[in-house]
Design a protein around this motif. Structure first.
Motif, PDB file in Angstrom:
ATOM      1  N   PHE A  79      -8.071   8.956   1.903  1.00  0.00           N
ATOM      2  CA  PHE A  79      -6.859   7.986   2.303  1.00  0.00           C
ATOM      3  C   PHE A  79      -6.693   8.006   3.777  1.00  0.00           C
ATOM      4  CE2 PHE A  79      -2.388   7.254   3.071  1.00  0.00           C
ATOM      5  CZ  PHE A  79      -2.179   6.242   2.544  1.00  0.00           C
ATOM      6  N   GLN A 129      -4.255   6.577   6.963  1.00  0.00           N
ATOM      7  CA  GLN A 129      -3.406   5.629   7.443  1.00  0.00           C
ATOM      8  C   GLN A 129      -3.350   5.719   9.179  1.00  0.00           C
ATOM      9  OE1 GLN A 129       0.209   5.653   5.300  1.00  0.00           O
ATOM     10  NE2 GLN A 129       1.525   5.310   6.894  1.00  0.00           N
ATOM     11  N   GLU A 140      -6.315  12.206   4.295  1.00  0.00           N
ATOM     12  CA  GLU A 140      -6.087  13.065   3.188  1.00  0.00           C
ATOM     13  C   GLU A 140      -7.580  12.793   2.643  1.00  0.00           C
ATOM     14  OE1 GLU A 140      -3.090  11.506   0.969  1.00  0.00           O
ATOM     15  OE2 GLU A 140      -1.557  12.341   2.313  1.00  0.00           O
ATOM     16  N   VAL A 151      -2.298   9.770   9.146  1.00  0.00           N
ATOM     17  CA  VAL A 151      -2.318  10.379   7.736  1.00  0.00           C
ATOM     18  C   VAL A 151      -4.026  10.329   7.432  1.00  0.00           C
ATOM     19  CG1 VAL A 151      -1.942  10.357   5.282  1.00  0.00           C
ATOM     20  CG2 VAL A 151      -0.241   9.941   6.941  1.00  0.00           C
ATOM     21  N   ARG A 161       0.808  -1.068  -0.022  1.00  0.00           N
ATOM     22  CA  ARG A 161       0.034  -0.051  -0.098  1.00  0.00           C
ATOM     23  C   ARG A 161       0.863   1.282  -0.014  1.00  0.00           C
ATOM     24  NH1 ARG A 161      -3.633   3.166   4.308  1.00  0.00           N
ATOM     25  NH2 ARG A 161      -5.376   3.683   2.894  1.00  0.00           N
ATOM     26  N   ARG A 162       0.392   2.352  -0.581  1.00  0.00           N
ATOM     27  CA  ARG A 162       1.300   3.514  -0.438  1.00  0.00           C
ATOM     28  C   ARG A 162       1.445   4.081   1.012  1.00  0.00           C
ATOM     29  NH1 ARG A 162       0.322   9.186  -0.793  1.00  0.00           N
ATOM     30  NH2 ARG A 162      -2.180   9.152  -0.474  1.00  0.00           N
ATOM     31  N   ASP A 163       2.339   4.381   1.231  1.00  0.00           N
ATOM     32  CA  ASP A 163       2.767   4.981   2.695  1.00  0.00           C
ATOM     33  C   ASP A 163       2.135   6.230   2.703  1.00  0.00           C
ATOM     34  OD1 ASP A 163       3.800   4.511   5.404  1.00  0.00           O
ATOM     35  OD2 ASP A 163       4.989   6.309   4.506  1.00  0.00           O
ATOM     36  N   GLY A 164       1.497   6.968   3.469  1.00  0.00           N
ATOM     37  CA  GLY A 164       0.892   8.195   3.370  1.00  0.00           C
ATOM     38  C   GLY A 164       2.075   9.177   3.616  1.00  0.00           C
ATOM     39  N   LEU A 165       3.039   8.905   4.625  1.00  0.00           N
ATOM     40  CA  LEU A 165       4.177   9.789   4.954  1.00  0.00           C
ATOM     41  C   LEU A 165       5.245  10.138   4.177  1.00  0.00           C
ATOM     42  CD1 LEU A 165       3.950   8.356   8.711  1.00  0.00           C
ATOM     43  CD2 LEU A 165       3.101  10.682   7.972  1.00  0.00           C
TER      44      LEU A 165
END
Lengths: 839, 166
Positions: B68, B70, B91, B89, A263-267
């Motif tokens: 999104f 996290q 968004e 996170v 998954r894409r890492d938001g940070l």
């Protein structure tokens, strides 16, 4: 077949082998009886009671002993007044089962209502949410509302670390004991148990450090609720948010099939591997992977990765373009003529090794696999375990020999499957136990399950195997255990030998491989399924390197490269491994990380990790398996085979680089006779496996992934193809006198790749020197003292650990802990480090 | 014919003396309906802790895939929300959002609310992505900003039992 039984489930007839459990029988005709505590790999216990079904048996006339028939000729069925658990009930002739009657439905609802009385219902934040059996079954079979008050729920600890890797949420646990039974029966690490009683029942660990097992991660998969979570994935992502890519674990030669959840890492904005999950392959890893495979993936997405090519200018490595770097390499390569040496790490994929060999040999240079310290690959090609073998099929007519390795440390899943064959504690219909012969100089975990455990002195490995062969041929040998073990081999239908190289240098390792091959050939255990040799390599794709025609380095790199003017090391760090390379050469390094060798290099090329590219690995059982890209490539990194191909183009070997790995593979399968006829499509084929873990229900096998990306193909040995390998005489040598140092394999070593998984740091092997009490007394050192161990001119600092398990006159040192690195059993000196005088 | 012209002018003259509907936006603004679905806000409890527990059910419910999330774990030293988990996170891509309000419906803690801000205009696509910084409401009076340091064991429920004062 005679021992097949036909029963009726909801009116549908199903024929299954005798001894099958009702739940499994129902599963075969697509009837999903709900389960929590039952797992198709483990013996049933009937604890959760959600699988309640109605059972009926034909009525038998007491006088005639004949079934009573109804008017229409069908037998009269007597239904049991109460429900039975479908997981503990085995099929019987004439049995009828109802899984959908009102009585059953009500019972299920009540059981679910009861289980939920103590369950916190925190599904929104639970890691299991979305793939949770309790959630799914409650929606499918649950009552919809509860008679219990939500505010009266029992509140228990939510954050109980069972160790560094696994957390327990006591509230969520439904006490199914899947984790406890897995650890006891399958993993052979009984470190979990129940404590307290009634509502206070809880899972506890009684090992130090907590939950000390190489298989702990599997308990989180089979946990039917979110009670067990891994420290790695905890709150990492929701189950439905991640993308799946099939992959192969390359940490050891087992070649476990895995799924990478990404998954894409938001940070950071990069794609991250959120978790590694087992992918079902009943012939390789079943439904399991070890913790190294599960938690050791962090190197692939590590921020420390090399991402741009570098060229040495005025003594400094500076950033360069691929064009500059490749042109420079081609130029220097051509200038060097045939004075070229290639060193290929044994974790490279088959396509890389093949292209690398083509490039180097095409220029007239020489190439070897690194570290290349273990022999036997040629024997595996001839008398390796036959195609079509499956370790879980080994039963009472089989003998397994483990020689010169600690199977659990080197290849945990092989150990788990061997243990399963020997103990038969899991769910199998065939309960006859295979015999295990363990030959080692020191006690290992495998001995706990061994029928015959023989200790030799380091140096006598080959002689011991030869004696075993003599015993198997009916001769009597000095050692009674050996004689008995030989008799077991003589009577066995199947024989599998796990060959290691503990305490052996290359020549000794070759002798031992020869002796093991002789044992198999002379006793006629070659060329038929479930028979043959398995080499327990120390790296993931060593067998692939042998198959690709690379010879092991078999000695020091300095000897191998000699006076070569151009050296290329790929996925190898000889200098970090205490080897030397000549100063005045042009050195190219293609690597994932900066290493001691890359700091010396003239050109450093960034390569892609297994998660970013396609390729194949060959397992120790010679199964060629594909892995697939999961995350975007880091920076400008390129796959190894493409780099080699680009250089091939520049030096004029080929006109055009191949467009994909499948093109390289098809060329490879033409040239490598063992791989003839293989292609990517064949490797991606699957077939139905039992247990069927996926489908409508996700609870049956826990959170596991069905295999839709390919089971791989087990390459046939020359014995499989009908050739008769001949045994050859082999000379053995005797034990070494004096204090001997031997490196032992540890699963969690301090290698460059594993060091990037910070989670495992508390579990990594420490530089500890194991000594026998008498040896320690002789050397004048005590437990816990720091010593300097000197072997072959190298010095390393270790802490003494006195243990009775260590043979006398031997100092056992863990491999790859950043201290000494040597092969074989070497004379050693142990000197106590004088305590620093001062404040 | 003249009667028709006079009738028409009469209508015009009538409208001249009516209250104008046009308002001088942006100097003047019309109030929106109470249940108007404008830009999202992430709410806080009265003590300042965030309501959002990072469960990502809003993202799962979102038909436009605009959200999104996290998540990370709370500790007593660094506590963002009352439960075990918080959104590290968060968004929302306002260019994707269709303001359907499904996120609101999905939220188990009523953390996300579509409020009354409708002035969403951007010069580039990147600035259309609202992060936690923009979405989270200011700390209410008497509350503390997050992360908060709290006494160990004060929040041991997975789903916060906390309620705001009515």
């Amino acid at each position: 077949m005679a021992n097949e039984i036909t029963i009726k489930i909801d009116g549908n007839a199903v024929t299954v082998p005798a001894g099958t459990i009702v739940v499994d029988a129902a599963k075969r005709i697509g009837n999903d009886v709900p389960v929590f505590c039952y797992h198709p790999k483990m013996e049933p216990v009937g604890m959760c009671r959600v699988c309640l079904v109605e059972m009926g048996m034909p009525r038998v006339d007491r006088e005639t002993r004949q079934p009573v028939l109804k008017a229409d000729g069908t037998p009269e069925i007597d239904w049991m007044p109460k429900l039975v658990t479908g997981c503990t009930e085995r099929v019987r002739p004439g049995m009828e089962i109802r899984t959908n009657s009102e009585k059953v439905k009500t019972a299920r609802q009540e059981i679910l209502e009861f289980l939920l009385t103590s369950h916190p219902l925190d599904c929104p934040i639970c890691d299991k949410g979305g793939e949770c059996p309790l959630q799914n079954l409650t929606i499918q079979h649950g009552p919809g509302n509860s008679r219990f008050l939500v505010n009266e729920k029992f509140h228990l600890d939510k954050h109980v670390p069972l160790g560094d890797l696994i957390y327990l949420d006591r509230e969520r646990c439904i006490q199914c004991a899947r984790c406890i039974r897995f650890q006891e029966d399958l993993a052979d690490d009984p470190v979990l148990g129940f404590d307290e009683r009634g509502r206070a029942t809880q899972i506890v660990t009684f090992s130090e450090p907590g939950f000390d097992s190489y298989f702990s991660g599997n308990t989180t998969d089979i946990c039917p609720v979110g009670a067990l979570t891994t420290a790695d994935f905890r709150f990492g992502a929701r189950a439905w948010e991640m993308q799946n890519s099939a992959s192969i674990c390359n940490a050891c030669p087992v070649g476990c099939n895995t799924h990478l959840n990404t998954r894409r890492d938001g940070l950071s904005g990069n794609f991250a591997i959120k978790r590694v999950m087992p992918r079902q392959n009943e012939q390789v890893n079943e439904l399991w992977i070890c913790d190294k495979g599960r938690f050791g993936h962090h190197f692939a997405t590590s921020p420390d990765r090399l991402s741009v090519p570098q060229i040495r200018k005025k003594g400094q490595l500076v950033q360069a373009t691929w064009d500059e770097a490749l042109s420079l390499i081609a130029e220097k390569m051509q200038a060097a003529g045939s004075s070229i040496a290639g060193i290929a790490g044994e974790r490279l994929a088959n396509e890389d090794l093949f292209t690398f060999r083509k490039l180097i040999e095409g220029q007239g240079g020489k190439i070897a696999a690194f570290p290349g310290e273990m022999a036997g690959g040629d024997w595996v090609q001839q008398v390796g375990i036959a195609a079509g073998s499956n370790l879980s099929e080994l039963g009472g007519d089989s003998v397994i020999v483990v020689v010169a390795n600690d199977l659990e440390e080197s290849a945990p899943i092989w150990w788990m499957r061997v243990h399963q064959a020997v103990e038969k504690k899991g769910a199998t219909l065939d309960k006859s136990k295979a015999s295990l012969i363990v030959l080692n100089a020191r006690p290992t975990k495998a001995e706990g399950s061994a029928n015959y455990a023989i200790h030799y002195a380091y140096g006598e490995e080959t002689a011991t195997v030869q004696a075993l062969l003599r015993a198997a041929q009916g001769n009597s040998v000095e050692n009674e255990t050996l004689t008995a073990a030989g008799k077991a081999i003589a009577n066995a239908k199947n024989l599998v030998v796990f060959l290691g190289n503990e305490g052996l240098d290359y020549a000794d390792s070759a002798a031992l491989a020869q002796a093991c091959a002789n044992l198999l050939i002379e006793t006629g255990h070659v060329g038929k399924p479930n028979n043959g040799l398995i080499a327990v390599w120390n790296k993931g794709n060593t067998q692939g390197a042998w198959d690709m025609g690379l010879r092991p380095l078999a000695g020091t790199t300095a000897n191998f490269v000699g006076k070569s003017k151009f050296i290329w090391t790929a996925a190898a760090d000889p200098i970090g491994d205490k080897q030397t390379l000549p100063e005045d050469t042009f050195l190219v390094v293609s690597e994932l990380f900066e290493t001691a060798t890359s700091r010396r290099a003239d050109v450093v090329l960034p390569v892609q990790s297994f998660a970013e590219r396609e390729g194949t690995y060959t397992s120790g059982e010679r199964r060629v398996q594909r892995f697939y890209p999961a995350v975007p490539a880091r920076g400008e990194s390129r796959p190894d085979w493409l780099i080699f191909s680009h250089v091939q183009v520049r030096v004029g070997q080929i006109d055009k680089a191949p467009v994909s790995t499948s093109v390289v593979f098809s060329q490879m399968s033409k040239e490598i006779s063992l791989y003839n006829g293989l292609n990517y499509r064949a490797l991606a084929q699957t077939q139905e496996q039992f247990p069927q873990i996926m489908g409508e229900d996700k609870y049956y096998g826990g959170t596991a992934f069905e295999n839709s990306a390919g089971l791989g193909v087990q390459v046939r040995t020359s014995a499989d193809l009908g050739q008769k390998p001949a045994s050859r005489s082999v000379s053995s040598r005797s034990a070494i006198d004096g204090l001997t140092a031997v490196l032992t394999q540890k699963l969690y070593d301090r290698g460059t790749l594993l060091m990037r998984s910070y989670l495992l740091h508390p579990r990594l092997a420490l530089p500890v020197a194991h000594l026998h009490a008498e040896t320690a007394a002789m050397l004048g050192v005590a437990d816990g003292e720091d010593v300097q161990v000197q072997v072959a001119g190298q010095k390393g600092k270790y802490t003494v650990c006195v243990s009775e398990d260590t043979p006398q006159n031997v100092v056992l040192l863990p491999n790859s802990v950043g201290a000494l690195n040597f092969v074989g059993a070497q004379p050693a000196e142990v000197v106590k480090i004088a305590e620093t005088v001062g404040a | 014919m003249f009667t028709e012209i006079i009738k028409g002018l009469g209508t015009t003259i009538k409208h001249m003396f009516e209250e104008p509907i046009t308002i001088q936006y942006p100097e003047e603004r019309k109030p929106v309906a109470k249940r108007f679905k404008g830009r999202h806000e992430l709410k806080r409890y009265d003590n300042g802790l965030e309501k959002c527990i990072g469960c990502a059910l809003c993202a799962a419910a979102c038909p436009a895939d605009a959200i999104f999330v996290q998540a990370s774990e709370n500790t007593d030293e660094q506590r963002f929300s009352p439960g075990e988990r918080h959104a590290s996170v968060y968004e929302i891509n306002m260019l994707r959002c269709i303001f359907c309000g499904y996120c609101e419906d999905a939220c188990p803690t009523q953390a996300i609310v579509l409020e009354h801000d409708y002035e969403l205009a951007f010069f580039d696509r990147q600035s259309a992505i609202y992060t936690k910084k923009e979405l989270l409401v200011p700390v209410p009076d008497g509350g503390k900003p997050t992360p908060q340091q709290v006494a160990p064991g004060s929040f041991n429920w997975s789903i916060p039992p906390m309620q705001d004062a009515e």
